[in-house]
Write an enzyme that holds these catalytic residues in place. Structure first.
Site, PDB file in Angstrom:
ATOM      1  N   LYS A   1      42.948  43.412  23.578  1.00  0.00           N
ATOM      2  CA  LYS A   1      44.302  43.546  23.116  1.00  0.00           C
ATOM      3  C   LYS A   1      44.844  42.290  22.595  1.00  0.00           C
ATOM      4  O   LYS A   1      45.897  42.360  21.551  1.00  0.00           O
ATOM      5  CB  LYS A   1      45.347  43.825  24.264  1.00  0.00           C
ATOM      6  CG  LYS A   1      44.803  45.140  25.094  1.00  0.00           C
ATOM      7  CD  LYS A   1      45.811  45.611  26.000  1.00  0.00           C
ATOM      8  CE  LYS A   1      45.613  44.952  27.278  1.00  0.00           C
ATOM      9  NZ  LYS A   1      44.607  44.921  28.012  1.00  0.00           N
TER      10      LYS A   1
ATOM     11  N   ARG B   1      53.003  48.596  32.803  1.00  0.00           N
ATOM     12  CA  ARG B   1      52.042  48.750  33.491  1.00  0.00           C
ATOM     13  C   ARG B   1      51.837  49.806  34.250  1.00  0.00           C
ATOM     14  O   ARG B   1      50.931  50.243  34.853  1.00  0.00           O
ATOM     15  CB  ARG B   1      51.354  47.490  34.342  1.00  0.00           C
ATOM     16  CG  ARG B   1      51.070  46.298  33.902  1.00  0.00           C
ATOM     17  CD  ARG B   1      50.692  45.203  34.737  1.00  0.00           C
ATOM     18  NE  ARG B   1      50.921  43.834  34.175  1.00  0.00           N
ATOM     19  CZ  ARG B   1      49.749  43.297  33.338  1.00  0.00           C
ATOM     20  NH1 ARG B   1      48.388  43.811  33.638  1.00  0.00           N
ATOM     21  NH2 ARG B   1      49.722  42.065  33.033  1.00  0.00           N
TER      22      ARG B   1
ATOM     23  N   ARG C   1      32.042  35.057  28.082  1.00  0.00           N
ATOM     24  CA  ARG C   1      32.937  34.063  27.830  1.00  0.00           C
ATOM     25  C   ARG C   1      32.797  32.897  28.540  1.00  0.00           C
ATOM     26  O   ARG C   1      32.467  32.904  29.911  1.00  0.00           O
ATOM     27  CB  ARG C   1      34.111  34.661  28.066  1.00  0.00           C
ATOM     28  CG  ARG C   1      35.508  34.045  27.520  1.00  0.00           C
ATOM     29  CD  ARG C   1      36.345  34.895  26.886  1.00  0.00           C
ATOM     30  NE  ARG C   1      37.395  35.421  27.913  1.00  0.00           N
ATOM     31  CZ  ARG C   1      38.260  36.331  27.571  1.00  0.00           C
ATOM     32  NH1 ARG C   1      38.691  36.787  26.299  1.00  0.00           N
ATOM     33  NH2 ARG C   1      39.081  36.965  28.451  1.00  0.00           N
TER      34      ARG C   1
ATOM     35  N   ARG D   1      34.656  31.598  34.204  1.00  0.00           N
ATOM     36  CA  ARG D   1      35.943  31.454  35.147  1.00  0.00           C
ATOM     37  C   ARG D   1      35.504  32.395  36.324  1.00  0.00           C
ATOM     38  O   ARG D   1      34.929  33.519  36.240  1.00  0.00           O
ATOM     39  CB  ARG D   1      37.028  32.032  34.324  1.00  0.00           C
ATOM     40  CG  ARG D   1      37.764  31.014  33.527  1.00  0.00           C
ATOM     41  CD  ARG D   1      38.773  31.646  32.606  1.00  0.00           C
ATOM     42  NE  ARG D   1      39.607  32.819  33.030  1.00  0.00           N
ATOM     43  CZ  ARG D   1      40.467  33.573  32.475  1.00  0.00           C
ATOM     44  NH1 ARG D   1      41.056  33.046  31.404  1.00  0.00           N
ATOM     45  NH2 ARG D   1      41.144  34.597  33.059  1.00  0.00           N
TER      46      ARG D   1
ATOM     47  N   ARG E   1      38.470  44.181  38.316  1.00  0.00           N
ATOM     48  CA  ARG E   1      39.505  44.428  37.498  1.00  0.00           C
ATOM     49  C   ARG E   1      39.585  45.599  36.954  1.00  0.00           C
ATOM     50  O   ARG E   1      40.650  46.245  36.744  1.00  0.00           O
ATOM     51  CB  ARG E   1      39.509  43.214  36.642  1.00  0.00           C
ATOM     52  CG  ARG E   1      39.971  41.800  37.006  1.00  0.00           C
ATOM     53  CD  ARG E   1      39.536  40.697  36.205  1.00  0.00           C
ATOM     54  NE  ARG E   1      40.077  40.674  34.955  1.00  0.00           N
ATOM     55  CZ  ARG E   1      40.137  39.584  33.936  1.00  0.00           C
ATOM     56  NH1 ARG E   1      39.129  39.068  33.928  1.00  0.00           N
ATOM     57  NH2 ARG E   1      40.718  39.746  32.796  1.00  0.00           N
TER      58      ARG E   1
END
Ligand SMILES: [Zn+2]
Length: 218
Positions: free
Chosen positions: A13, A88, A127, A162, A173
């Site tokens: 996004k 959301r 990542r 991370r 998530r």
């Protein structure tokens, strides 16, 4: 051009939003950014929001929506905006609709970026982020590796994965997204402005959004 971007974490996004802002002179609006700027500017709404944040409480929807309403009217949103990460919940979507109607604004596209869990897992677990808080450059071990493995090109600090980008954290998530935000897609599905596009690479996705918006405004 006014756009709402939906989609799971890792669907791209942010990248798509960035492309659209650069190409069409519209503004990307995220709740985090507008809250921070209201607090920084010490506005009445910002001071109210800061109170909640300082107590570790969620800023109520009514306050966020009020701040957003003011934001929509600012000069840099004249050509439009992209909402990334908002709404959301269905309740937020309903309130947003009321606010926009009050401002005589309409959303040109509600875009759902489709991405499979496998794709998201691969994207996010690959990542790496620079560990230097002042740098935070982002790399990808497949598509954008640093010149020296594990070392930031920009500042020479080690790059790290991370905590929220480990496979376990990402599965969690995605589960949260399915439970909380995916119902929004059902809410918007019958809206004539709704588009669902496979999230492959950002350029063709941004092109497709622009094409559909101009087609609809004809
Ligand atoms: Zn760095």
């Amino acid at each position: 051009m006014r756009i709402i971007l939906l989609g799971p974490p890792g669907a791209g996004k942010g990248t798509v939003a960035e492309l659209l802002t650069v190409r069409h002179g519209i503004k990307q609006i995220s709740t985090g950014d507008i809250l921070r700027s209201e607090v920084k500017n010490g506005t009445e709404l910002g001071t109210a929001a800061e109170g909640y944040m300082r107590r570790g409480e969620l800023v109520p929807d009514s306050l966020i929506l009020k701040i957003m309403e003011n934001r929509f009217l600012e000069e840099d949103c004249r050509k439009g905006f992209i909402l990334d990460g908002f709404p959301r919940t269905i309740l937020q979507a309903q309130s947003l609709k009321t606010i926009l109607a009050g401002l005589s604004m309409k959303i040109d596209a509600v875009v759902n970026l489709e991405a499979s869990d496998d794709l998201i897992l691969r994207r996010l677990t690959s990542r790496r982020t620079c560990s230097n808080p002042g740098c935070q450059a982002i790399y990808n071990i497949y598509t954008k590796p640093p010149k020296v493995e594990g070392i930031c090109d920009r500042c020479g600090s080690p790059t790290i994965q991370r905590d929220d980008e480990t496979p376990e954290a990402i599965r969690q998530r995605l589960a949260t997204y399915q439970e909380k935000t995916a119902p929004l897609i059902d809410y918007y599905k019958n809206d004539p402005a709704f588009l669902s596009i496979p999230s492959l690479t950002p350029e063709p996705v941004a092109d497709e959004i622009a094409r559909l918006v101009s087609e609809r405004s004809r």
